[in-house]
Design an enzyme around this catalytic site. Sequence first.
Site, PDB file in Angstrom:
ATOM      1  CB  THR A 158      -4.149  -4.789  38.625  1.00 30.02           C
ATOM      2  OG1 THR A 158      -3.443  -3.721  39.269  1.00 30.02           O
ATOM      3  CG2 THR A 158      -3.481  -6.116  38.959  1.00 30.02           C
ATOM      4  N   GLY A 245      -6.335  -5.025  25.899  1.00 30.66           N
ATOM      5  CA  GLY A 245      -5.858  -6.400  26.018  1.00 30.66           C
ATOM      6  C   GLY A 245      -5.415  -6.988  24.693  1.00 30.66           C
ATOM      7  CD  GLU A 262      -8.976 -13.483  34.112  1.00 33.64           C
ATOM      8  OE1 GLU A 262     -10.119 -13.262  33.651  1.00 33.64           O
ATOM      9  OE2 GLU A 262      -8.620 -14.585  34.562  1.00 33.64           O
ATOM     10  CB  CYS A 296     -14.716  -7.831  34.426  1.00 38.75           C
ATOM     11  SG  CYS A 296     -14.151  -8.869  35.779  1.00 38.75           S
ATOM     12  CB  THR A 297     -18.558 -10.602  36.993  1.00 39.27           C
ATOM     13  OG1 THR A 297     -18.314  -9.871  38.202  1.00 39.27           O
ATOM     14  CG2 THR A 297     -17.382 -11.512  36.690  1.00 39.27           C
TER      15      THR A 297
END
Length: 505
Positions: A158, A245, A262, A296-297
């Site tokens: 995370t 990622g 994610e 992230c949003t």
Amino acid sequence: MQRCLTVTVARHSRLLAHRAVSVRQAAAMSSLLISQPKYSWLKELGLSEDNHGVYNGTWGGSGEVDNCMVANAPKRGEIVRQIGDALRKKIKVLGSLVSLEMGKIYVEGVGEVQEYVDVCDYAVGLSRMIGGPILPSERPGHALIEQWNPVGLVGIITAFNFPVAVYGWNNAIALICGNVCLWKGAPTTPLTSVAVTKIVAEVLEQNNLPGAICSMTCGGADIGTAMAKDERVDLLSFTGSTHVGKMVAMMVQERFGRQLLELGGNNAIIVFEDADLNLVVPSAVFASVGTAGQRCTTTRRLMLHESVHDTVVERVAKAYKQVRIGDPWDRNTLYGPLHTKQAVEQYLAAIEKAKQQGGTLICGGKVMDRAGNYVEPTIITGLPHDASIVQTETFVPILYVLKFKTEDEAFAWNNEVKQGLSSSIFTKDMGRVFRWLGPKGSDCGIVNVNIPTSGAEIGGAFGGEKHTGGGRESGSDSWKQYMRRSTCTINYSKDLPLAQGIKFE
């Protein structure tokens, strides 16, 4: 299923056995604060001046585990329910720790713990619902069914910005699916990882289950790399930057492992000429300023129809100047510091690039003269939609405002960035709404109407497309990523008919 879980718990204990370290990077803060009356609540979370950074049934990482988790899914749900209740009892102190260690405002810290609680509640119900269908067989005397089984060991990596909630999304669903978990939190939020693990481990031990079912290790990229490369990790869930990622994905794919990614988001709000501006302004401010632009949003691009551009810019800029900036623990504060000095440097570099590429600074743009990593929330206008800085996700509170003329133009601009996480339009035109939701509309995993890009509910699947990684967590059918599917044909007759009518005699 029981045998699968027994083997998995034991083997991931061995994976951790050589990684017994102390959280020294947090020791300076801990030793200074925990002995002070103002911070005595840290002891309620089981923290001390020196905290072991590995847990696999014992703190420090020693020992083997040869027991197993209860195989029955509803009983697994009961364990998750108890985890949710334990988190409820510590929600304020744990939220305070998130605020202290990550830097987000107190109400967001508590809200993040609430997300873990909520997904536990959701998972309890889900534990009585997961399973596959019974399908019609073309062969007489045959049954065709889907059987879902746990994958085994779920590795969870995370990020700093949500040090509790993202683990909760993965952990609660993974557990009711019958898996065990190995968690590596962000190296800059180790005390939060330790505190959460203590809460979860206590529930497991109270139910005579090995705490190693939910193991944890603190550390940096070396441990993340080991988890990505280790074939004993059956599913690796990674939350972080697109750059890292991609490296994780390649390492996992090289061993044909499972991955759940994610990653980043270069999210846009599109405001049409018929939009309710009383909804637009608070939505744009919350989505771009909340968590100091470190979601992230977070909204990073605000696309305004030319007829409302100037009005919206003026109103949003005015609202920015009213945002209460200060100590994250102050209940009146709406905006706290960035997480690291590196983020401050990224903020300044992005503003300089935006100016070089033709942008106009409307408000903000400076590092604040106060202790901590504080920067002014910033609005920049006048950039072309395809400017390189606009196309780049920078994890700081900078909002690029773009002016468009047509619906087709706005939809195309939304989709032209590499990431595909969250998006939103503001309009009253129902035809436009359904075009936006359809195949020629947004290409994101989260597609909203008349609400911000951030603040997703746990009941829906969370995740995005393209360089966001394609993974889905939390609600809907995200549970399927934590299980493996078998198609099973059972012959309960005395005959042996073949499929497709084939004769082999």
